[in-house]
Design an enzyme around this catalytic site. Sequence first.
Site, short mmCIF file in Angstrom:
data_model
loop_
_atom_site.label_atom_id
_atom_site.label_comp_id
_atom_site.label_asym_id
_atom_site.label_seq_id
_atom_site.Cartn_x
_atom_site.Cartn_y
_atom_site.Cartn_z
N ASP A 274 0.70 -1.18 -0.03
CA ASP A 274 0.15 0.01 0.02
C ASP A 274 0.79 1.12 0.05
OD1 ASP A 274 -2.25 -1.73 0.06
OD2 ASP A 274 -2.40 -1.38 2.27
N ARG B 155 -16.61 -12.75 0.14
CA ARG B 155 -15.94 -12.11 1.33
C ARG B 155 -16.07 -10.60 1.12
NH1 ARG B 155 -10.62 -9.80 1.81
NH2 ARG B 155 -9.65 -10.13 3.89
#
Length: 323
Positions: free
Chosen positions: A201, A266
Amino acid sequence: MVVLTKPALGQVSLPRPQKPSPYFSGIPVIDLSEPGSEALLVRACEELGFFKVTNHGIPVELIASLEEEAMKFFALPPAEKERVGPATLFGYGSRTIGSNGDIGWVEYLLMQITSKPMSLPFLMDASASSFRSALNEYISAVRKLACEVLELMADGLKIEPRNVFSKLVMDEESDSVLRLNHYPPCPGFNGTMTGFGEHTDPQIISVLRSNNIAGLEITLRDGSWVSVLPDQASFFINVGDSLQVLTNGRFRSVRHRVLANGSKSRVSMVYFGGPPSGERLAPLPLLMAEGEQSLYREFTWCEYKRCACRTMLADNRLGQFEK
């Protein structure tokens, strides 16, 4: 049950099947209510760049409310979701991740977090009032959690002021993002496939919460992949590339990916705490020992963000900024 339809010939192809990695029992679990948690945070950031926090203070009802609203959105017909706008920057996306060829078995809603009203016009509609309310409450709570964790990191590093990291996320011009991901069942497919490809990230810190369906995997220092046991009552924290730079590599951003389950849905909610666009990023002098050399040249967050947008998920972006 919400499903993505298989793409027709000529459209985006399915990601390749993937074999899940073994579960890893060594994920640091840090109780934020316990004395000494700051030292544990620092160790986790140095050794793994990833950890789980408990006793985080965010009510389970608030988390459940946003998950419910997110699933209502993802249950809408494709044409309605696509009206929210293609996620070239912010909006709704399906299967295509970015503009450089990455694909995954995922649909998502990407929202910019600023001091201004919600960045997506549909959220201002009267019909979206409950979604908007859930988002506002969740974002406020998770930003506070991110800042608490960042200040504990500063305490553990014994640097002042303790908001040296958190002030970047709390700044009115902070470039932060919320991403709602849905990895739906895949009709006619048994097993797992790439939901979101491997990457780090770029921001300072990521705060992740998912339902109780497995799929998240991270790399250890030896490069091996391991699965993370889900825990819908807790939050997982990722060190981002920007924090790696600020600590001159002492904290390491964690490479991670998500495998989608062919038969189970999910959903995850990820807050990415980023600095203001013009913020200059370089190792903090107060964290560098005498004679220690900076591993990175100075650059702005805007420069790094542009680099991230031009590269594929798995690329080593920070390599371009190393000295």
